[in-house]
Design a protein around this motif. Structure first.
Motif, mmCIF file in Angstrom:
data_model
loop_
_atom_site.group_PDB
_atom_site.id
_atom_site.type_symbol
_atom_site.label_atom_id
_atom_site.label_comp_id
_atom_site.label_asym_id
_atom_site.label_seq_id
_atom_site.Cartn_x
_atom_site.Cartn_y
_atom_site.Cartn_z
ATOM 1 N N ASN A 43 0.813 -1.209 0.000
ATOM 2 C CA ASN A 43 0.000 0.000 0.000
ATOM 3 C C ASN A 43 0.851 1.264 0.000
ATOM 4 O O ASN A 43 0.397 2.304 0.442
ATOM 5 N N LEU B 281 3.501 1.675 1.783
ATOM 6 C CA LEU B 281 4.091 1.874 3.108
ATOM 7 C C LEU B 281 5.253 0.918 3.305
ATOM 8 O O LEU B 281 5.048 -0.283 3.412
ATOM 9 N N VAL B 282 6.465 1.453 3.388
ATOM 10 C CA VAL B 282 7.574 0.545 3.659
ATOM 11 C C VAL B 282 7.530 0.147 5.136
ATOM 12 O O VAL B 282 6.933 0.826 5.958
ATOM 13 N N ASP B 283 8.207 -0.959 5.444
ATOM 14 C CA ASP B 283 8.264 -1.429 6.827
ATOM 15 C C ASP B 283 8.739 -0.335 7.773
ATOM 16 O O ASP B 283 9.694 0.366 7.477
ATOM 17 N N LEU C 21 7.744 2.471 8.460
ATOM 18 C CA LEU C 21 7.722 3.862 8.014
ATOM 19 C C LEU C 21 7.327 4.809 9.135
ATOM 20 O O LEU C 21 7.988 5.820 9.372
ATOM 21 N N VAL D 198 -2.288 6.462 0.514
ATOM 22 C CA VAL D 198 -1.022 6.953 1.051
ATOM 23 C C VAL D 198 -0.493 8.045 0.123
ATOM 24 O O VAL D 198 -0.448 7.852 -1.090
#
Lengths: 429, 111
Positions: free
Chosen positions: A15, A17-19, A21, A65
């Motif tokens: 989505n 969103l990196v880990d 974030l 996002v």
């Protein structure tokens, strides 16, 4: 359920969103806004950062996002700080600096994490958190809260403490900062050297807390290792951090972390170095760790991190436990013990010596430190003695020591591990 | 197929850490994405939590609501479902429910 499965799976970017974030941005934005608005506004900045994440949680499901999520969080938090400060009388003195910053920095597309000035804010924050007026446990809690985006609850879980204790610690820290007028800066000259040592100590502590945790218990502690590596990597990439000690610390972290997935068996039990499947060691991390170890050898400095990294490197490059260069490891433990006469190092040195000279040598070394209170209460001391006696075939003495170790062990995985060794010893003819 | 309005009320995220909030956000986005891929999503909007309340009692317009309470509607979804039972089942997955939130489900009367 689909939702649960998608949360549980390993992913680079879901989505948009990196880990981690939110956690990383919380730290970055806190550091940046504290630089702009002053450390006296740290509480307000933290509240505003938290608030902006809540807003993100409310907005983004409806609108997706944003292109630059970090920028969105920064702007939203900044706006809230400005809103609150505008109502205060001393706002005008900051207005020029803020106006300038507003014009120059906050375009939608700006990736401010690569901006050298803004990136330096993280450096400012960690160096400030490690000010000598604050005790080390306060330095650690403050670093985790402000720079690493951990909540009070997560910090408490990381250190097997409780929320009120950590909360109090942070309140006292902020009060101390005000009382002592602790400046938001990286010190210079001789102050820099001692402050850098404090920073490295905190990073080392964070890593060790995470590393010594057992995955079965709580994944938050693995996050500590990741955070420690992330922060140390950032530090080493800066002008003041590009020094041998930092390279050595990073090498140590990478070389040890390379073993993290191999340390557990399928049942969540601890595996010794001798038992680990070395094919599971992360070769990329080993490679990177050895590279930094290389870089750490430039110059005259020799720190405990150098020696510990050197030992970790010996293990990392050995194809098996038996074929490890134990002689070299012994020499490094000798040096390490001189630098830092800690009982834990003495214990590890005894194990290394026993690998070269046999269990009697190990027993001799351990009896030299057996009366230290730290050793009497340390489960690994007793289990190591048990191992030595077991190797000599002295079964009943070994079983006694295993029993003492089990009584002293703190966590379930540790107890299980010792129980297995006890049972193995018992069964042995 | 019938239409249902889901009113998302209350909800308290303030006690969560950044990491926990990100996981919550991912749940929300997955829930919304699922509605869309199943072709159930007609509309959704987030609402400003202050606005105006018109009361006929004294004929005046007043500001409000001011405080975020359990009753404050933070947003809505207009979705498609077979019947109330299905709409309720879909709503029971809504992450809003995990954070002291309330989801009110009302069928749109067909015309």
């Amino acid at each position: 359920m689909e939702i649960e499965a998608s949360i549980a799976s390993d992913r680079e970017s879901v989505n948009g969103l990196v880990d981690h974030l939110f956690r990383h941005q919380a730290g970055m934005v806190t550091a940046t806004l504290t630089r702009i608005f002053g450390i006296e506004n740290l509480d307000l900045v933290e509240d505003s950062v938290q608030d902006s994440l809540v807003k993100a949680l409310q907005h983004w499901p409806f609108h997706g996002v944003p292109q630059n999520p970090g920028g969105w969080i920064l702007r939203t938090a900044r706006n809230r700080v400005l809103d609150v400060l505008r109502r205060k009388s001393n706002f005008r003195s900051k207005e020029n600096e803020i106006a300038h910053f507003n014009q120059v920095r906050f375009q939608d597309s700006e990736d401010f994490s690569s901006d050298p000035v803004l990136a330096d804010s993280e450096l400012l924050l960690i160096f400030t958190c490690c000010h000598p007026a604050l005790s080390q446990e306060v330095q650690v809690a403050l670093t985790l809260k402000t720079l690493c985006g951990f909540s009070v609850s997560e910090i408490a879980r990381s250190f097997l403490s409780n929320e009120p204790t950590i909360a109090q610690r942070l309140v006292r820290a902020k009060r101390k900062i005000k009382e002592e007028n602790i400046p938001y800066e990286v010190p210079s000259g001789s102050d820099l050297k001692s402050r850098m040592e404090a920073v490295l100590s905190v990073l080392y502590l964070l890593f060790n807390e995470g590393y010594s945790a057992h995955e079965g218990e709580d994944l938050i502690r693995k996050d500590l290792c990741d955070e420690a590596i992330r922060l140390t990597s950032h530090l080493v990439s800066t002008t003041i951090g590009n020094i041998p000690a930092v390279h050595a610390l990073l090498a140590l972290m990478l070389l040890q972390a390379s073993r993290l997935t191999a340390r557990m068996d399928d049942h969540g039990n601890l595996l010794l170095l001798a038992e680990q499947n070395r094919a599971m060691w992360n070769s990329e991390m080993i490679h990177l760790g050895l590279h930094h170890l290389d870089l750490s050898s430039e110059g005259e400095e020799l720190t405990r991190y150098h020696l510990e990294a050197g030992i970790a490197a010996c293990h990392a490059i050995a194809p098996s436990y038996g074929s490890t260069d134990w002689v070299r490891i012994c020499r490094q433990y000798d040096d390490l013990l001189q630098l830092n006469p800690s009982p834990v190092i003495a214990l590890n040195r005894a194990i290394a010596l026993s690998m070269v000279h046999g269990p009697d040598a190990g027993i001799r070394e351990l009896s030299a430190i057996k009366d230290l209170p730290a050793m009497r209460a340390y489960y690994l001391f007793h289990s190591t003695l048990a191992d030595f006696h077991f190797q000599k075939g002295e079964k009943s003495i070994a079983l006694n020591y295993y029993r003492q170790a089990i009584e002293l062990a703190g966590t379930e995985p540790e107890k299980r591990f010792l129980l297995t060794r006890f049972q193995d010893c018992e069964k042995h003819v | 197929m019938a239409k249902f309005v889901l009113l998302l009320k209350g909800g308290d995220f303030t006690r969560f850490s950044p990491e926990e909030m990100q996981k919550i956000l991912e749940k929300y986005m997955n829930w919304v994405a699922k509605l869309k891929t199943e072709g159930r999503h007609h509309a959704s909007e987030e609402l400003n939590n202050t606005g105006a309340i018109l009361e006929t009692k004294n004929g005046r317009v007043v500001d409000g609501p001011f405080t975020e309470s359990k009753e404050t509607v933070g947003g809505f979804f207009l979705i498609e479902a077979k019947d109330l039972s299905e709409a309720t089942s879909i709503s029971s997955d809504c992450p809003h429910l995990l954070f002291d939130g309330v989801v009110e489900i009302r069928e749109v009367i067909p015309h």
